[in-house]
Design a protein around this motif. Structure first.
Motif, short mmCIF file in Angstrom:
data_model
loop_
_atom_site.label_atom_id
_atom_site.label_comp_id
_atom_site.label_asym_id
_atom_site.label_seq_id
_atom_site.Cartn_x
_atom_site.Cartn_y
_atom_site.Cartn_z
N ASP A 179 0.86 -1.49 -0.07
CA ASP A 179 -0.24 -0.02 -0.09
C ASP A 179 1.19 1.32 -0.26
O ASP A 179 0.63 1.89 -0.29
N SER A 180 2.12 1.24 0.56
CA SER A 180 2.51 2.16 0.13
C SER A 180 3.89 2.23 -1.39
O SER A 180 4.28 3.70 -1.25
N ALA A 181 3.20 1.72 -1.91
CA ALA A 181 3.80 1.86 -3.76
C ALA A 181 3.60 3.14 -4.26
O ALA A 181 2.28 3.48 -4.22
N HIS A 182 4.46 3.23 -5.45
CA HIS A 182 3.91 4.34 -6.37
C HIS A 182 2.68 3.97 -7.16
O HIS A 182 2.98 2.95 -7.03
N GLY A 183 2.01 5.00 -7.46
CA GLY A 183 0.13 4.83 -8.16
C GLY A 183 0.93 4.45 -9.82
O GLY A 183 -0.02 3.03 -10.43
N THR A 184 2.06 4.13 -10.17
CA THR A 184 2.27 3.74 -11.81
C THR A 184 2.12 1.80 -10.69
O THR A 184 1.85 1.11 -12.24
N PRO A 186 -0.11 -0.65 -9.38
CA PRO A 186 -1.22 -0.58 -9.72
C PRO A 186 -1.70 -0.48 -11.18
O PRO A 186 -2.09 -1.31 -11.84
N LEU A 427 0.46 6.97 0.28
CA LEU A 427 -0.91 6.85 1.13
C LEU A 427 -0.66 6.20 3.06
O LEU A 427 -2.02 6.58 3.40
N GLN B 313 -3.03 7.91 -12.94
CA GLN B 313 -2.22 6.53 -12.05
C GLN B 313 -1.53 7.27 -10.69
O GLN B 313 -2.16 6.44 -10.17
N HIS B 314 -1.83 8.38 -10.20
CA HIS B 314 -1.43 8.82 -8.63
C HIS B 314 -2.82 8.76 -8.37
O HIS B 314 -2.65 8.79 -6.79
N ILE B 315 -3.82 9.21 -9.02
CA ILE B 315 -4.82 9.41 -7.92
C ILE B 315 -5.89 7.69 -7.92
O ILE B 315 -6.20 7.25 -7.01
N ARG B 316 -5.90 7.07 -9.14
CA ARG B 316 -7.15 6.34 -9.41
C ARG B 316 -6.05 5.00 -9.23
O ARG B 316 -6.75 4.27 -9.67
N ARG B 317 -4.86 4.79 -9.43
CA ARG B 317 -4.23 3.24 -9.29
C ARG B 317 -4.19 2.52 -10.13
O ARG B 317 -4.70 3.28 -11.43
N GLU B 318 -5.63 1.40 -9.38
CA GLU B 318 -5.34 0.46 -10.53
C GLU B 318 -6.90 0.68 -11.74
O GLU B 318 -6.72 0.21 -12.87
N SER B 322 -4.38 5.60 -18.07
CA SER B 322 -2.83 4.98 -18.39
C SER B 322 -2.08 4.68 -17.17
O SER B 322 -1.90 5.21 -15.65
N ASN B 323 -0.62 3.94 -17.77
CA ASN B 323 0.08 4.08 -16.53
C ASN B 323 1.25 5.32 -16.72
O ASN B 323 2.51 5.21 -15.39
N ILE B 324 0.81 6.12 -17.47
CA ILE B 324 1.68 7.35 -17.24
C ILE B 324 2.53 8.19 -16.67
O ILE B 324 0.83 8.52 -15.91
N CYS B 325 3.61 8.52 -16.32
CA CYS B 325 3.63 9.30 -15.25
C CYS B 325 4.93 10.33 -16.02
O CYS B 325 3.85 11.76 -16.48
#
Lengths: 497, 447
Positions: A179-184, A186, A427, B313-318, B322-325
């Protein structure tokens, strides 16, 4: 402006509208050499596909106006070149200018990716040397330089795992992500066709190895781990974690975003990682440029090597380098051409400047983070007390009592002449202040930062409103993001202000 | 080390303040057996002069001094020194993604201008900033079409850049997309009959490139009609942005995936470039990537913020689109500066020069005995010719005369052996074209 602020004072900046608002028909900022062949008639050559007018709405300005326009805009930005940029997880370090110079050399910037390999040996040698350096730093067996950024590196890594597991008979269904991971992490797992199972960190912010043992079933393809974690803490049971996965035939993926804590000190290949990506725009100093470009090479253990994206750089007998296209087990291509080559050039220039001395950079980065932690501990709450590496994560728990949150403190930091730290991430820390100074900050700059943070903490207690309404010294105040998202205006149109 | 701002004494003072005996204490959380005791085996340390010397030596092994006729997704165009001057300003070069709007207005306003320019060029309503390149933008456009239509079949023109098709296949493999190819016809454009018979109401997107990989301009309005008749979206990839200075924009497309390399970015052996997705306003919430929007502060002053982040991704995660950051922000800035400098007239003139020089070259080449034009469809600055001999052999001989010859299509298209893709831009002079044509003639004249 308060006289207690040491680092910054006010200065005038220029106002500037949009480039479209400066436009006046007939002006231009660029001349071409005269056409030296007969002019083709566009209507005849293109027929119905002809665009008879120029691009409607395109700006028409002179060279000095264009130059001033963008120069004025630039003065509205904060930058590493102006001072400390302590964004946790982003590794905002000095971007050496010689790297920019060499990436622009004729013979490097001018090269076409489809030109004959006999003319590409210089470029391929650069890639080859960078490969060797990155393998030495990570302690892995093979790599690909193709991914354009960290997130694409993650995808490449997961596709390698999938291809490997498929070759063993079963691609499996799930990827475990703390749960500490970067959003990229998941977001990437989903694109690779995996279900995401989030795992809870333990009370020290670490992965609970015993719980992990229960979670790793025959359905699990991999665990994506960030080490040091986004709390800046090394996973002390990393080799147990790897063993738990390997015992069940699953693999360990490492997000290399925090490699700046390890380069020259420890190698992921030694502690059980099977595949990892590197962010060249973090650890290896290539400029963030306002959000990119980056590059996300992926290093891996031998078992994954046959599945690397095509083309694969190989050395022929006689030493000539070639890009091999025909690799039957490859996951395919993830990007056109040879990756973000210009970024690779800069990263290699950085590594060559340090050589084995890269360890000193790592040590200084960890020294800075711990120095800041030492001076701010108690002033700000420290939710996880294990030793910090390259970054330290506080929370706003103390300041919250006066209604001041991490975002307020971050905005007030702007008035003190600093870019904010990373707010509200990871988070698992409510109201996080994630601070990563990097090795590029002097003791003096760290001291100024500490002074600013302490002063803001004092304000939060004595005069919370000044913090809550910060920043007070910028061209504009906090923008109404809710309205911007509800009624998006995403382009300029004639007649709208 | 010149990049590190600490003296030994300062390091000692800092360690003392922390209460550590030595720097090793700070790494005590790494298990002892994983801590390196030896130095890494890396070349260096190099002084600045040595770094420059290493790369100058590599540069000498490159193509400087050769005249190139390569395009195929990467184009040589004139660039103003002003562009490079601007993007090397530290305030742009060394800043991060503009999450803190109050001290990132320079980047944010430039992004807003970029989005506007991309909309104007492509005839669409919204554009993002940015994707990694044209190949990943095309793939993301297809994934976006899948989300919008909730369909899984994708019909891709065989005349889409082969490496773009490869990337799409890599991504499609695990997302349950079925990618099928639609052939090209005798004139080099997509075969409309084949498309009509392949399309059904399970198709998410029809994907074409225009001008296509062979240089031929597609009939976008007609293809849009065919796609729309079955509820599919039309995705148009554009690899040569300069074409949009003269060729009518793909306004009928539902999503445009543009490669912006032609706008001020060096070939740089394949990157970094800049991809863009532009589309209709109604699809904006399904778009991947960053977007800057106009906003106001409490005093009503105009500013710009990153917006609609709920897609990311930084808000919605899975559940993100897209996974682009990290994207290609500085490249997008270069494109913005370049297009502002070119302006309406400059872009039009540059496009007109490309059109004229490519047509001049084509007319001269087809006069060489044995050489013929492969496709009759209209073209912009690239065209395909057929040679009476192997392209590789001819190119080998041209290399001796300091020409990087046209791209051999046989390795990408087994059905197109002896076909070569020629690119001519405003950077190629008439003399170079004429010398190239006669060198080719000599090469073909030999036995």
């Amino acid at each position: 402006m308060s006289d207690k602020i040491t680092k910054a004072s006010r200065h005038v900046s220029q106002n500037e509208g949009l480039i479209f608002e400066k436009s006046s028909p007939g002006k231009r900022a660029f001349d071409l050499p005269p056409l030296d062949v007969p002019a083709a008639d566009p209507a005849e050559a293109l027929g119905a596909n002809h665009r008879s007018e120029g691009v409607a709405g395109f700006p028409e300005v002179s060279e000095i106006e264009a130059l001033r326009h963008f120069t004025r805009l630039s003065t509205w930005n904060y930058a590493i070149d102006l001072g400390m940029y302590p964004l946790g997880s982003c590794t905002m370090k000095y971007n050496p200018r010689v790297n920019e110079f060499v990436a622009r050399l004729d013979g490097i910037a001018t090269e076409h990716p489809l030109q004959p390999e006999v003319l590409s040996q210089g470029c391929l040698k650069i890639m080859r040397l960078l490969e060797k350096c990155l393998l030495a730093i990570t302690g892995m067996d093979a790599l690909t330089l193709q991914p354009a950024a960290g997130a694409q590196g993650e995808l490449t890594g997961l596709l390698l795992i999938r291809a490997y597991l498929e070759s063993q008979g079963d691609a499996r269904k799930k990827v475990l992500i703390p749960d500490s991971a970067h959003g990229t992490n998941p977001a990437t797992a989903v694109i690779a066709g995996y279900q995401v199972e989030n795992i809870k960190s333990d009370s020290h912010g670490q992965i609970d190895a015993e719980k992990l043992r229960e979670l790793v079933t025959e359905d699990v393809a991999a665990l994506m781990i960030t080490n040091p974690s986004t709390l800046g803490i090394f996973e002390q049971r990393i080799s147990d974690i790897a063993a738990i996965l390997h015992a069940k035939g699953a693999l360990l993926y490492m997000d290399g975003a925090n490699m700046n804590a390890l380069a020259g000190v420890a190698r992921p290949g030694d502690f059980g990682v099977d595949v990892m990506h590197l962010n060249l725009h973090k650890t290896f100093s290539t400029p963030h440029g306002g959000g990119g470009p980056g590059a996300g090479p992926v290093t891996m253990k031998k078992i994954l090597e046959p599945f690397r994206p095509v083309p694969v750089l190989v050395e022929k007998a006689g030493g000539e380098l070639t890009l091999e296209q025909d690799r039957p087990h490859s996951i395919g291509r993830v990007k056109a051409f040879s990756g973000n080559f210009g970024v690779l050039v800069r990263a290699l220039a950085y590594i060559l400047a340090y050589g084995p001395g890269i360890r000193q950079a790592t040590e200084d980065a960890v020294l800075n983070a711990n120095y800041i932690r030492k001076h701010l501990e108690g002033v700000f709450a420290l939710p996880y007390s294990l030793p910090s590496m390259h970054e330290v994560v506080f929370s706003d728990a103390i300041q919250k009592q006066n209604g001041v949150n991490t975002m307020d403190i971050a905005k007030r930091l702007i008035d003190y002449g600093f870019h904010p730290y990373t707010t509200a991430f990871p988070l698992i820390v409510p109201g996080a202040l994630m601070i990563e100074p990097t090795e590029s900050e002097s003791k003096e700059e760290c001291d100024l930062f500490i002074e600013a943070m302490r002063a803001i903490a004092a304000e939060a207690a004595s005069d919370p409103d000044i913090v809550k309404h910060a920043p007070h010294t910028t061209r504009i105040g906090r923008l109404d993001e809710v309205t911007a998202a509800r009624k998006p205006i995403l382009r300029w149109s004639q007649g709208r202000k | 080390m010149r990049y590190l701002p600490k003296s030994p004494a300062e390091r000692d003072q800092m360690l003392a303040a922390i209460g550590a005996q030595s720097i090793d204490d700070l790494f005590s959380s790494i298990p002892e057996r994983f801590r390196l005791r030896e130095s890494l085996n890396l070349p260096g340390p190099y002084s600045e002069a040595e770094v420059i010397q290493y790369f100058q030596e590599r540069a000498k092994e490159g193509s400087v001094g050769y005249t190139s006729f390569l395009g195929a997704g990467v184009y040589n165009h004139l660039r103003s020194v002003v562009t490079d001057t601007i993007i090397q300003r530290g305030e742009f070069l060394t800043s991060y993604t503009p999450y803190q709007a109050e001290i990132s207005q320079g980047t944010l306003q430039a992004i807003f201008e970029f989005q506007t320019l991309m909309c104007q060029l492509t005839g669409q309503e919204v554009a993002n900033a940015s994707m990694w390149d044209g190949s990943t933008a095309t793939t993301e456009a297809v994934l976006m079409a899948e989300r919008i239509t909730r369909r899984r079949r994708v019909l891709v023109a065989r005349s889409l850049h082969p490496e773009y098709r490869d990337v799409l296949r890599t991504y499609a493999k695990n997302s349950g997309l079925h990618v099928e190819e639609v052939p090209f016809g005798a004139d080099g454009t997509l075969e409309q009959k084949a498309l009509e018979s392949a399309i059904r109401d399970d198709v998410a997107a029809v994907v074409v490139q225009s001008p296509n990989f062979f240089g031929v301009i597609e009939q976008v309005p007609a293809l849009a009609n065919i796609g729309h008749s079955s509820g599919a979206l039309l995705v148009v990839a554009v690899t040569e942005g300069v074409s949009l200075g003269l060729v009518r924009p793909p306004a009928e497309a539902d999503i445009v995936a543009l490669e912006g390399q032609s706008f001020g970015l060096a070939p740089s052996y394949g990157g970094p470039f800049v991809g863009v997705i532009s589309t209709h306003e109604k699809f904006v919430r399904q778009m991947p990537g960053r977007l800057a929007g106009q906003a106001a502060d409490s005093h009503g002053r105009r500013g710009f913020v990153l917006t609609l982040a709920a897609r990311e991704q930084h808000i919605r995660r899975e559940k993100a689109t897209s996974n682009i950051c990290t994207n290609q922000a500085l490249c997008a800035l270069a494109a913005t500066v370049h297009l502002a400098l070119l302006g309406k007239e400059g872009l039009r003139e540059m496009a007109a020069q490309n059109l004229s020089k490519a047509h001049f070259a084509m007319n001269a080449l087809v006069k060489v005995p044995g050489v013929r034009r492969a496709f009759e469809g209209a073209f912009f600055n690239e065209f395909t010719i057929v040679l009476p001999r192997s392209v590789e052999t001819v190119n080998q001989q041209l290399l001796h005369e300091k020409f990087v010859g046209p791209l051999s299509l046989g390795s990408f298209y087994p059905e197109l052996t002896d076909h070569a893709l020629v690119c001519v831009t405003e950077t190629t002079t008439r003399t170079e074209i004429e010398r190239f044509v006669s060198a080719l003639g000599r090469s073909l004249g030999r036995n």
